[in-house]
Design an enzyme around this catalytic site. Structure first.
Site, PDB file in Angstrom:
ATOM      1  N   CYS A 134     -21.908  55.275  20.943  1.00  0.00           N
ATOM      2  CA  CYS A 134     -21.243  54.636  22.182  1.00  0.00           C
ATOM      3  C   CYS A 134     -20.416  55.333  23.009  1.00  0.00           C
ATOM      4  O   CYS A 134     -19.279  55.836  22.940  1.00  0.00           O
ATOM      5  CB  CYS A 134     -20.117  53.610  21.393  1.00  0.00           C
ATOM      6  N   CYS A 137     -16.994  54.004  24.313  1.00  0.00           N
ATOM      7  CA  CYS A 137     -15.873  54.380  23.270  1.00  0.00           C
ATOM      8  C   CYS A 137     -15.466  55.914  23.405  1.00  0.00           C
ATOM      9  O   CYS A 137     -14.281  56.085  23.364  1.00  0.00           O
ATOM     10  CB  CYS A 137     -16.311  54.256  21.908  1.00  0.00           C
ATOM     11  N   ASP A 138     -16.503  56.702  23.398  1.00  0.00           N
ATOM     12  CA  ASP A 138     -15.945  58.236  23.095  1.00  0.00           C
ATOM     13  C   ASP A 138     -16.436  59.063  24.326  1.00  0.00           C
ATOM     14  O   ASP A 138     -16.149  60.331  24.293  1.00  0.00           O
ATOM     15  CB  ASP A 138     -17.097  58.453  21.962  1.00  0.00           C
TER      16      ASP A 138
END
Ligand code: NAP
Length: 310
Positions: A134, A137-138
């Protein structure tokens, strides 16, 4: 006989539970094999509103569980193998050693990102060691360092383009010499000065430093079998997701890939069964969009149960 059983304990499931519990439906939520869902495999979550300092994925899920339990949700560890509809319109959820009976079901069983199946993947994804599926997300954790994205579809191109905001270089590693992605997304990625495609290649091995963090990958050229090392600190997997819908056995209408089709709001093709979150989302796949759908599903269940009571 339960009023409503929620399958899955990601953001969709727990949000559905919070709303159902506050509506006095006394929901039962079943965890599945990965209690807390996909967020338990990420480190810091910085895009869930309400946490300006960020919050770890596992902590966020514990808090959601506590909030659901505070209003009377019962949480049970169970994996459902099969869901059947009975003649009286109720449903039976079959686990290995137990059957649950309910009037309504909210399916929040999510989707699982696919990985390559190489040794060490589980440890590398769990502790923020450099392997993730992701970028949203990261990505921000990889400022000014080289990273790579695996895959050739829209997700791979989107993730690679997104990662150019942070990373010093983004290698797009694909097993063929042509992207599957839509033309516009492929072109946007290939035109970007920070993105370098690596064609006809796959990852043979993750290379780690003495802390267990990724320092590179061992690439294999799939045409001539030669190998080479590529220095990257983050590996972003974008080779597709698998929706966790096998237990439905055709009861609920899905698309060809197994994602549940929502008919109106979160309703499915079967009256009394609702779907929320990644199990029916091929587009956004965010914790907050899943939570929003969980809320909607719960409100719809509450209304539907009220009509059933006549
Ligand atoms: P996808 O279209 O199925 O693409 C998966 C990619 O991973 C393919 O390029 C495939 O290679 C590669 N791949 C699969 N298994 C592999 C393996 N074991 N090793 C190496 N490579 C592997 O998946 P997606 O990109 O996640 O997209 C899923 C759906 O969501 C699509 O319909 C897509 O259009 C949609 N989507 C849309 C957007 C958007 O419009 N904003 C964004 C993301 C996704 P091959 O090409 O060789 O098969």
């Amino acid at each position: 006989m339960e009023n409503v059983i929620i399958i899955g304990t990601g953001p969709a499931g727990y949000t559905a539970a919070i709303y159902a519990a506050r509506a006095d439906l006394k929901p039962l939520i079943l965890t599945g094999t990965q209690p807390g869902g996909q967020l338990t495999t990420t480190t810091e979550v910085e895009n869930f509103p309400g946490f300006p300092e960020g919050i770890s994925g596992p902590d966020l899920m514990v808090q959601m569980q506590q909030q659901a339990e505070k209003f009377g949700t019962r949480v049970e560890f169970a994996h459902i193998d099969r869901l059947t509809k009975e003649d009286d319109g109720t449903f039976t959820l079959h686990a290995a050693d137990k059957a649950y009976h309910t009037r309504a079901v909210i399916i929040c069983s999510g989707a699982s990102a696919r990985y390559l199946g190489l040794p060490g993947e589980e440890e590398l994804t769990k502790g923020g060691h450099g392997l993730t599926a992701c970028a949203t997300c990261d990505g921000a954790f990889y400022r000014d360092v080289p990273v790579c994205v695996i895959g050739g579809g829209d997700s791979a191109c989107e993730e690679a383009t997104f990662l150019t905001k942070f990373a010093s270089k983004v290698y797009l590693i694909h097993r063929r010499d042509e992207l599957r992605a839509s033309k516009i997304m492929a072109q946007r990625a290939l035109d970007h000065e920070k993105i370098e495609p690596v064609w006809n290649s796959g990852i043979k091995e993750y290379l780690t430093n003495d802390k267990g963090d990724i320092r590179g990958v061992l690439l294999e050229n799939l045409q001539d079998g030669s190998t080479s090392e590529l220095a990257v600190e983050g590996v972003f997997m974008a080779i597709g997701h698998t929706p966790n819908s096998a237990f439905l056995n055709g009861l609920v209408e899905t698309d060809d890939n197994g994602y549940i089709l929502q008919k109106h709001g979160t309703r499915t093709s079967v009256e009394g069964i609702y779907a929320a979150g990644d199990i029916s989302d091929t587009e956004y796949r965010q914790a907050i969009t899943a939570a929003g759908q969980g809320c909607a599903a719960s409100i719809e269940v509450e209304r539907w149960l009220a009509t059933q009571e006549g």
